[in-house]
Write a protein that holds these residues in place. Structure first.
Motif, PDB file in Angstrom:
ATOM      1  N   MET A 235     -15.577 -99.303 -21.846  1.00 56.79           N
ATOM      2  CA  MET A 235     -14.871 -99.740 -22.845  1.00 56.79           C
ATOM      3  C   MET A 235     -16.154 -98.934 -24.397  1.00 56.79           C
ATOM      4  N   ASN A 236     -15.297 -99.016 -25.665  1.00 53.66           N
ATOM      5  CA  ASN A 236     -15.604 -98.113 -26.273  1.00 53.66           C
ATOM      6  C   ASN A 236     -15.908 -99.611 -27.636  1.00 53.66           C
ATOM      7  N   ARG A 237     -16.965-100.106 -27.537  1.00 54.75           N
ATOM      8  CA  ARG A 237     -17.096-101.386 -28.328  1.00 54.75           C
ATOM      9  C   ARG A 237     -16.932-101.363 -29.538  1.00 54.75           C
ATOM     10  N   VAL A 238     -17.713 -99.644 -30.165  1.00 52.28           N
ATOM     11  CA  VAL A 238     -17.605 -99.636 -31.567  1.00 52.28           C
ATOM     12  C   VAL A 238     -16.269 -99.028 -32.769  1.00 52.28           C
ATOM     13  N   GLY A 239     -15.723 -98.435 -31.223  1.00 47.35           N
ATOM     14  CA  GLY A 239     -13.944 -98.051 -31.084  1.00 47.35           C
ATOM     15  C   GLY A 239     -13.039 -99.537 -31.662  1.00 47.35           C
ATOM     16  N   PHE A 240     -13.743-100.292 -30.498  1.00 45.22           N
ATOM     17  CA  PHE A 240     -12.721-101.356 -30.372  1.00 45.22           C
ATOM     18  C   PHE A 240     -12.902-102.250 -31.884  1.00 45.22           C
ATOM     19  N   LEU A 241     -13.750-102.036 -32.785  1.00 43.54           N
ATOM     20  CA  LEU A 241     -14.203-103.512 -33.934  1.00 43.54           C
ATOM     21  C   LEU A 241     -13.807-102.825 -34.773  1.00 43.54           C
ATOM     22  N   THR A 242     -14.080-101.270 -35.318  1.00 42.39           N
ATOM     23  CA  THR A 242     -13.926-100.437 -36.271  1.00 42.39           C
ATOM     24  C   THR A 242     -12.675-100.759 -36.006  1.00 42.39           C
ATOM     25  N   LEU A 243     -11.245-100.576 -35.060  1.00 38.35           N
ATOM     26  CA  LEU A 243      -9.304-100.669 -35.045  1.00 38.35           C
ATOM     27  C   LEU A 243      -9.580-102.480 -36.047  1.00 38.35           C
ATOM     28  N   VAL A 244     -10.627-102.926 -34.949  1.00 40.28           N
ATOM     29  CA  VAL A 244      -9.748-104.789 -35.622  1.00 40.28           C
ATOM     30  C   VAL A 244     -10.205-104.868 -37.200  1.00 40.28           C
ATOM     31  N   GLY A 245     -11.441-104.201 -37.203  1.00 42.82           N
ATOM     32  CA  GLY A 245     -11.558-104.223 -38.907  1.00 42.82           C
ATOM     33  C   GLY A 245     -10.432-103.438 -39.951  1.00 42.82           C
ATOM     34  N   ARG A 246      -9.864-102.610 -38.952  1.00 41.58           N
ATOM     35  CA  ARG A 246      -9.003-102.060 -40.006  1.00 41.58           C
ATOM     36  C   ARG A 246      -7.872-102.710 -40.135  1.00 41.58           C
ATOM     37  N   GLU A 247      -7.398-103.541 -38.701  1.00 40.52           N
ATOM     38  CA  GLU A 247      -6.178-104.384 -38.842  1.00 40.52           C
ATOM     39  C   GLU A 247      -6.263-105.240 -40.263  1.00 40.52           C
ATOM     40  N   VAL A 248      -7.743-106.005 -40.117  1.00 45.74           N
ATOM     41  CA  VAL A 248      -8.307-107.343 -41.012  1.00 45.74           C
ATOM     42  C   VAL A 248      -8.164-106.837 -42.563  1.00 45.74           C
ATOM     43  N   LYS A 249      -9.013-105.630 -42.856  1.00 47.41           N
ATOM     44  CA  LYS A 249      -9.034-104.958 -43.566  1.00 47.41           C
ATOM     45  C   LYS A 249      -7.327-104.824 -45.021  1.00 47.41           C
ATOM     46  N   ARG A 250      -6.706-104.422 -43.306  1.00 48.78           N
ATOM     47  CA  ARG A 250      -5.349-104.021 -44.469  1.00 48.78           C
ATOM     48  C   ARG A 250      -4.666-104.603 -44.549  1.00 48.78           C
ATOM     49  N   PHE A 251      -4.669-106.403 -43.972  1.00 47.22           N
ATOM     50  CA  PHE A 251      -3.529-107.783 -43.942  1.00 47.22           C
ATOM     51  C   PHE A 251      -4.148-108.042 -45.653  1.00 47.22           C
ATOM     52  N   LEU A 252      -5.789-108.204 -45.345  1.00 49.74           N
ATOM     53  CA  LEU A 252      -6.626-108.727 -46.346  1.00 49.74           C
ATOM     54  C   LEU A 252      -5.915-108.164 -47.709  1.00 49.74           C
ATOM     55  N   SER A 253      -6.097-106.722 -48.267  1.00 47.03           N
ATOM     56  CA  SER A 253      -6.081-105.969 -48.984  1.00 47.03           C
ATOM     57  C   SER A 253      -4.187-106.447 -49.783  1.00 47.03           C
ATOM     58  N   LEU A 254      -3.423-106.262 -48.781  1.00 46.05           N
ATOM     59  CA  LEU A 254      -1.373-106.728 -48.596  1.00 46.05           C
ATOM     60  C   LEU A 254      -1.365-107.936 -48.722  1.00 46.05           C
ATOM     61  N   TYR A 255      -2.959-108.615 -49.919  1.00 47.35           N
ATOM     62  CA  TYR A 255      -2.516-110.451 -49.827  1.00 47.35           C
ATOM     63  C   TYR A 255      -1.475-111.349 -50.098  1.00 47.35           C
ATOM     64  N   ASN A 256      -0.652-110.316 -51.101  1.00 46.81           N
ATOM     65  CA  ASN A 256       0.811-111.165 -51.797  1.00 46.81           C
ATOM     66  C   ASN A 256       1.539-110.950 -51.113  1.00 46.81           C
ATOM     67  N   GLN A 257       1.613-109.503 -50.149  1.00 49.72           N
ATOM     68  CA  GLN A 257       2.934-110.204 -48.732  1.00 49.72           C
ATOM     69  C   GLN A 257       2.343-110.629 -47.338  1.00 49.72           C
ATOM     70  N   THR A 258       0.554-111.032 -48.024  1.00 46.50           N
ATOM     71  CA  THR A 258       0.179-111.954 -45.730  1.00 46.50           C
ATOM     72  C   THR A 258      -0.235-112.658 -46.182  1.00 46.50           C
ATOM     73  N   LEU A 259      -0.812-113.237 -47.378  1.00 46.16           N
ATOM     74  CA  LEU A 259      -0.865-115.302 -47.259  1.00 46.16           C
ATOM     75  C   LEU A 259      -0.252-115.725 -48.195  1.00 46.16           C
ATOM     76  N   VAL A 260      -0.331-115.291 -49.329  1.00 43.89           N
ATOM     77  CA  VAL A 260       0.254-115.810 -50.166  1.00 43.89           C
ATOM     78  C   VAL A 260       2.335-116.561 -50.054  1.00 43.89           C
ATOM     79  N   PRO A 261       2.871-115.590 -49.386  1.00 44.83           N
ATOM     80  CA  PRO A 261       4.458-116.103 -48.965  1.00 44.83           C
ATOM     81  C   PRO A 261       4.478-117.309 -48.253  1.00 44.83           C
ATOM     82  N   GLY A 262       3.603-117.436 -47.727  1.00 44.97           N
ATOM     83  CA  GLY A 262       3.412-118.144 -46.401  1.00 44.97           C
ATOM     84  C   GLY A 262       2.938-120.009 -47.127  1.00 44.97           C
ATOM     85  N   LEU A 263       2.385-119.872 -47.940  1.00 40.93           N
ATOM     86  CA  LEU A 263       1.885-120.928 -48.829  1.00 40.93           C
ATOM     87  C   LEU A 263       2.787-121.395 -49.580  1.00 40.93           C
TER      88      LEU A 263
END
Lengths: 253, 308
Positions: free
Chosen positions: A1-29
């Motif tokens: 198990m590559n725990r650091v690698g896994f968490l890094t990729l999760v972090g990448r995924e979250v950072k991606r959608f947070l930085s695109l909040y105009n497409q990922t959070l605002v429209p739904g609201l």
């Protein structure tokens, strides 16, 4: 198990959608507010309460679930197809991350986006309509499980898809109808008997009514059954997506 | 000596039937600067792909620092840094983020690579581009960043697939110097190229690959010695036919007025050859000594040019 690698990729995924909040959070609201104002306010007064709950409140769990489903599904599918089409997926495939770890990281990132959207919709709904939540913990469980389910489903779509159009088509012709027919805006008791029976085969019907029970204390189906259906779908999609990803289906030569 | 990479009977047949590798064997000892030399489509990128985990082998094995790339892929991949041929980056993030992510994917906690990342940005002249996204970089900067990033987890082996394709002369020389230094400091370096000059300049050994097979392996000097194509090149007035006739018995090729005489130790034959040609009434306008290159070796072993 590559725990650091896994968490890094999760972090990448979250950072991606947070930085695109105009497409990922605002429209739904935004659409939620519109639905509540147009459907809840103007049409709701003519439809009247369902199971003693004002119509404006009745549709909020459905709107929340609609956002969880579409956002979780869109996150993993679009993130993976982008990585495939722009060919930076190789940056991940050459690292000591296994197919299961990569799959779970994509799904978890999608789950978080779905969950966040669901929570925001509920909070906005509460703020506009004054609704209160009946079973908060149960609601959180449903948001996470359904977010996970469609995160895994989106990953599956991302694996199969070769283009963005494939994803759009699946969303338009498959997810959107199932969401609408799953009882976002109505109780299936209001349908003719044939359609009521058909609705029982729609897994989204259970998810929407599960959250409806959690938020409002009412629903067309028992909450435990809804949860089991959701968990079964989550397991099915997760195992399928992770297996295909590990085998490199549409991923590796 | 311990082997950094050991390839045994490696075959790859792509879906659709293309046979990219027909059973190759390769050994690269630790610390070597190794070149995989061949034209486009020879199987270089497929070999790299299987070694790094991007392509699944049809049969055969690859071991990296003693770890099988399929059954023990985590240990094998930790040992490798890859600078791929194509310059594709995750376009949502800054170079700094991409550097941290890549370290993390390799299991190195991002916080612990901060110093190393800065050092690599410095060495590759990208210090002022750290906050920029890849699409804002020029082609040369992208290549520099790609190689810098492949070193972030301090791999034992650096693999570069056509690292100098399409880069300007200045950057090419900077990269050559840098790679030579890394190799002196102990890193095993494997590079694929179809630039003969690059292989001759940098590599301890090269394998010539063509049509999915290793044609030969050896040091550039040994390969050149084994396929001696030294000679004299004469530029003659007119079509050179008379001169060619006068050199009957030599191995000759004639293109217009340019006559190539393939002969070992050409420096000792200058007088003899020029005398014969002049006696036949031909006028020598220019004369150069040709030394065998890997290009000649490639040509005589495969029957075609590396650019073909």
């Amino acid at each position: 198990m590559n725990r650091v690698g896994f968490l890094t990729l999760v972090g990448r995924e979250v950072k991606r959608f947070l930085s695109l909040y105009n497409q990922t959070l605002v429209p739904g609201l935004l659409t939620t507010v519109l639905y509540i104002i147009v459907f809840g306010n103007s049409l709701g007064s003519r439809i009247g309460p369902i199971k003693d709950v004002p119509y404006m409140h009745y549709i909020i769990p459905g709107l929340a679930m609609m956002n969880v489903i579409t956002n979780a599904g869109a996150n993993s599918s679009s993130s993976l197809i982008q990585a495939k089409m722009l060919k930076f997926l190789d940056d991940i495939l050459i690292t000591p991350l296994g197919g299961l770890e990569v799959s779970l990281a994509y799904i978890l990132g999608a789950t978080l986006r779905g969950f966040l959207n669901g929570v925001l919709v509920i909070l906005v709904g509460m703020a506009i309509t004054g609704m209160s939540v009946a079973h908060p913990l149960e609601a959180l469980v449903f948001l996470v499980v359904v977010g996970w389910t469609f995160g895994a489903f989106g990953l599956l779509v991302g694996i199969y898809a070769r283009t963005f159009d494939n994803i759009q088509m699946l969303m338009n012709f498959f997810i959107t109808p199932l969401v609408f027919l799953g009882g976002v805006f109505y109780s299936i008791d209001m349908l003719p008997p044939v359609w009521r029976q058909i609705s029982l085969f729609n897994p989204l019907y259970y998810m929407i009514n599960g959250l409806r029970h959690a938020l409002l204390g009412i629903g067309d189906t028992p909450a435990l059954g809804s949860l089991l259906v959701s968990l079964a779908m989550a397991a099915l999609f997760t195992v399928t997506a992770a297996t295909l990803f590990t085998r490199g289906y549409h991923i590796k030569e | 000596m311990a082997l950094a990479v050991e390839i045994r009977d490696l075959r790859k047949r792509y879906r659709g039937g293309v046979e990219a590798l027909l059973g190759i064997n390769l050994e690269v000892p630790e610390g070597e600067f190794f070149g995989l030399l061949g034209p486009n489509g020879a199987g270089k990128t497929t070999t790299i792909g299987i070694t790094t985990g991007l392509v699944r082998p049809t049969s055969g094995t690859v071991q990296v620092m003693g770890h099988d790339v399929v059954t023990d892929f985590r240990a094998a991949r930790r040992c490798i840094g890859l600078a791929a041929q194509e310059l594709n980056f995750d376009w949502f993030f800054s170079l700094e983020d991409l550097m941290r992510f890549q370290a993390g994917y390799y299991g190195v906690p991002p916080a612990s690579v901060k110093e190393r990342a800065l050092q690599l940005f410095e060495e590759f002249g990208l210090m002022d581009k750290r906050a920029v996204k890849p699409r804002e970089l020029s082609g040369g900067m992208k290549r520099r960043f790609q190689i810098a990033r492949s070193l972030i987890h301090d791999p034992d082996i650096l693999i570069l697939d056509e690292p100098t394709a399409g880069v300007d002369v200045e950057l090419r020389h900077m990269l050559w110097d840098y790679l030579a230094r890394l190799n002196r400091e102990g890193k095993t370096i494997i590079l694929t190229t179809h630039y003969i000059e690059e292989a001759e300049l940098l590599c301890d050994r090269v394998a010539i690959i063509d049509g999915g097979q290793i044609i030969t392996t050896g040091s550039p000097a040994a390969l050149v010695a084994g396929q001696n194509r030294d000679g004299l090149v004469l530029e003659l007035a007119g079509d050179g036919a008379a001169a060619a006739a006068a050199l009957d018995g030599y191995e000759l090729t004639r293109e217009e007025g340019r006559l190539t005489v393939t002969v070992s130790r050409p420096e000792l034959q200058i007088a003899e050859i020029v005398n014969r040609v002049t006696a036949a009434g031909a006028t020598v306008q220019d004369l150069t000594i040709h030394r065998t290159t890997l290009e000649d070796v490639f040509m005589s072993l495969t029957g075609h040019s590396i650019d073909a």
